[in-house]
Design a protein around this motif. Structure first.
Motif, PDB file in Angstrom:
ATOM      1  N   SER A   1       0.828  -1.210   0.000  1.00  0.00           N
ATOM      2  CA  SER A   1       0.000   0.000   0.000  1.00  0.00           C
ATOM      3  C   SER A   1       0.859   1.254   0.000  1.00  0.00           C
ATOM      4  O   SER A   1       0.576   2.224  -0.731  1.00  0.00           O
ATOM      5  CB  SER A   1      -0.923   0.004   1.228  1.00  0.00           C
ATOM      6  OG  SER A   1      -1.849  -1.043   1.167  1.00  0.00           O
ATOM      7  N   GLU A   2       1.908   1.255   0.817  1.00  0.00           N
ATOM      8  CA  GLU A   2       2.779   2.424   0.875  1.00  0.00           C
ATOM      9  C   GLU A   2       3.536   2.613  -0.439  1.00  0.00           C
ATOM     10  O   GLU A   2       3.673   3.743  -0.936  1.00  0.00           O
ATOM     11  CB  GLU A   2       3.775   2.274   2.024  1.00  0.00           C
ATOM     12  CG  GLU A   2       3.169   2.353   3.413  1.00  0.00           C
ATOM     13  CD  GLU A   2       2.500   1.058   3.843  1.00  0.00           C
ATOM     14  OE1 GLU A   2       2.551   0.071   3.072  1.00  0.00           O
ATOM     15  OE2 GLU A   2       1.910   1.034   4.938  1.00  0.00           O
ATOM     16  N   VAL A   3       4.000   1.522  -1.011  1.00  0.00           N
ATOM     17  CA  VAL A   3       4.750   1.601  -2.270  1.00  0.00           C
ATOM     18  C   VAL A   3       3.879   2.145  -3.392  1.00  0.00           C
ATOM     19  O   VAL A   3       4.290   3.020  -4.169  1.00  0.00           O
ATOM     20  CB  VAL A   3       5.318   0.218  -2.643  1.00  0.00           C
ATOM     21  CG1 VAL A   3       5.887   0.228  -4.070  1.00  0.00           C
ATOM     22  CG2 VAL A   3       6.398  -0.210  -1.656  1.00  0.00           C
ATOM     23  N   THR A   4       2.644   1.649  -3.499  1.00  0.00           N
ATOM     24  CA  THR A   4       1.790   2.046  -4.623  1.00  0.00           C
ATOM     25  C   THR A   4       1.240   3.459  -4.483  1.00  0.00           C
ATOM     26  O   THR A   4       0.769   4.030  -5.472  1.00  0.00           O
ATOM     27  CB  THR A   4       0.626   1.048  -4.778  1.00  0.00           C
ATOM     28  OG1 THR A   4      -0.087   0.939  -3.545  1.00  0.00           O
ATOM     29  CG2 THR A   4       1.156  -0.319  -5.176  1.00  0.00           C
ATOM     30  N   GLN A   5       1.301   4.037  -3.296  1.00  0.00           N
ATOM     31  CA  GLN A   5       0.883   5.429  -3.150  1.00  0.00           C
ATOM     32  C   GLN A   5       1.770   6.361  -3.970  1.00  0.00           C
ATOM     33  O   GLN A   5       1.361   7.470  -4.327  1.00  0.00           O
ATOM     34  CB  GLN A   5       0.911   5.839  -1.676  1.00  0.00           C
ATOM     35  CG  GLN A   5      -0.227   5.264  -0.852  1.00  0.00           C
ATOM     36  CD  GLN A   5      -0.150   5.664   0.609  1.00  0.00           C
ATOM     37  OE1 GLN A   5       0.769   6.379   1.028  1.00  0.00           O
ATOM     38  NE2 GLN A   5      -1.111   5.210   1.406  1.00  0.00           N
TER      39      GLN A   5
END
Length: 467
Positions: free
Chosen positions: A113-117
């Motif tokens: 989730s953090e990466v795709t933000q």
């Protein structure tokens, strides 16, 4: 040792691993977190609707053209530029869906989730599952001989006679329609020893693929369920077992992992269906279905059985619009607390297949309809009790389940379509339903009933196509 949901769903007699299975050993794996990424668009792509040959086979293009179906934006592949950005962000790409514009990724840490933000083309991400740290390894077994005692036989069809006669499919064969020229894709859990078993080696297998969450070196070293399904359609052993489409071509596609039951298998099923589309398959048999997921995710609810809510049923409901007929097992939950059909058996524009016994009585295990939006389910029923199959050891045996009713029907639909090449996928679905013995008064047990394929052929010859 864990219960295998796949077996409990599609084998009425099996709820846990067999004695033979208990000899299997565990293989250590690295834990990974699997996510589905939804993309905003298909920009920055070299693919164009004016050049469908760059992403579809000529056979797939011809199938669409013959049915008056245009290639549209859903057929365009996921943007390669986006795939490269995802990889550059440290995520492993496990697969994509053209029709949904999604990417399935794996990560050794739960930070997707953090990466795709930081990826502006990703609209949202959904965790599918956390892979276990070990899996069962299935060793190859020896191959036996075709021997079966105490079964109804026939000089030509052998033990297959009791499977084709109740639906009048042998009449199509007598007219010379045995599936020749039709490509049937089988989505399943594995095809154990299908490349070694003499009675199956003669089947025309033109493609194989593995899209299951846990990829393996060979689909032929995985579960035997797909080999049995293949035998019901493709076997051509005179006096022993002749299947319902012995002259068809087949694509064997693994989408199911029997060690787990997770939402990732919805994506695997979708990848398999899209692959079948891309190589030009005319029909798909799927003796698979889902009613819950491992872990704390409860899976589909009754309200979701509308053909539109679950990811896998959305995919299945698109197939006829691509010119493909899907036959999907209704499920074996009729005598359980769930009772109902599974997903994607709830999909629209498919043949959901229930099971009957030798007396044309509904099998107690056959899952019930209707869909939650009121459509008739199952669509039709076929023989599903004491079905003769060739198992992964290469021996003739009998088995129960809608898993085997579905390919009996699917093979004959291929023969019917060979006989009626001018009809499109939806018209073929209509003709099969129209031939069934309860077409005028369908219910939520038999659906439209047991089809008569000679009647379907005669209906189809006079059918007025409406494009």
């Amino acid at each position: 040792m864990r219960t295998v949901f796949f077996l409990s769903l599609f084998f009425s007699f099996a709820c846990s691993l067999s004695a033979k299975d208990k000899a299997f050993h565990q293989v250590a794996l690295k834990k990974s977190f699997i996510y589905r990424l939804y993309l905003k668009d298909k920009n920055h792509s070299p693919f164009s609707l004016s050049r469908p040959d760059a992403f579809l086979s000529q056979r797939a293009i011809d199938r669409r053209r013959q049915q008056g179906i245009s290639v549209d934006s859903t057929d365009l592949p996921v943007s390669p530029a986006y795939l490269e950005s995802v990889r550059s962000a440290g995520l492993t790409v496990m697969g994509t869906s053209r029709w949904h514009n999604t990417i399935v990724v794996a990560s050794p840490t739960d930070n997707v989730s953090e990466v795709t933000q930081k990826l502006p083309f990703v609209s949202r991400c959904l965790k599918l599952y956390v892979s276990p740290d070990s899996m069962l390894f299935i060793p190859r077994s020896d191959v036996g001989h075709l021997m079966l005692k105490d079964t109804v036989s026939h000089s030509t069809y052998g033990a297959g006679w009791k499977q084709i006669k109740p639906v009048n499919g042998h009449k199509l064969h007598e007219l010379g329609f045995k599936g020749k020229g039709k490509l049937i894709a089988i989505l399943d859990a594995g095809f154990h020893n299908a490349d070694r078993i003499p009675a199956l080696k003669a089947i025309s297998v033109v493609a194989t693929a593995d899209f299951a969450p846990r990829r393996t070196q060979s689909i032929y070293a995985e579960h035997y369920h797909g080999a049995m399904v293949l035998s019901v359609m493709g076997a051509n052993q005179r006096g022993k077992l002749i299947g319902t489409a012995p002259e068809a071509d087949y694509a064997l596609i693994r989408t199911e992992d029997t060690n787990t039951e997770t939402r990732a298998e919805e994506d695997s099923w979708t990848m398999g269906a899209e692959y079948a589309d891309s190589i030009g398959a005319d029909l798909i048999n799927s003796s698979l279905g889902y009613i819950h997921w491992d872990g704390d995710s409860i899976g589909p609810d009754y309200r979701d059985l509308n053909g539109r809510t679950t990811f896998v049923s959305q995919t299945a409901s698109m197939l006829a619009s691509k010119g493909i007929v899907l036959c999907n097992a209704a499920g074996n939950e009729g005598s359980t607390q769930w009772h109902k059909i599974s997903v994607p058996a709830d999909a629209d524009d498919i043949l959901t297949v229930g099971a009957v016994d030798a007396d044309s009585t509904i099998a107690l295990f056959s899952s019930l309809g209707p869909s939650q939006d009121g459509r008739v389910k199952p669509d039709v029923c076929g023989p599903g009790v004491g079905v003769t199959v060739i198992d992964g050891a290469g021996t003739l045996t009998t088995n129960n389940g809608t898993s085997f009713a579905s390919p009996i029907i699917c093979g004959l639909v291929a023969c019917l379509w060979q006989a009626l090449p001018g009809l499109n996928a939806r018209q073929i679905l209509h003709v099969v339903r129209s031939s069934a013995d309860r077409y005028q008064w369908p219910d939520n047990v038999f659906g439209y009933g047991i089809p008569d394929f000679m009647k379907a052929y005669n209906i189809g010859k006079t059918f007025n196509p409406k494009r």
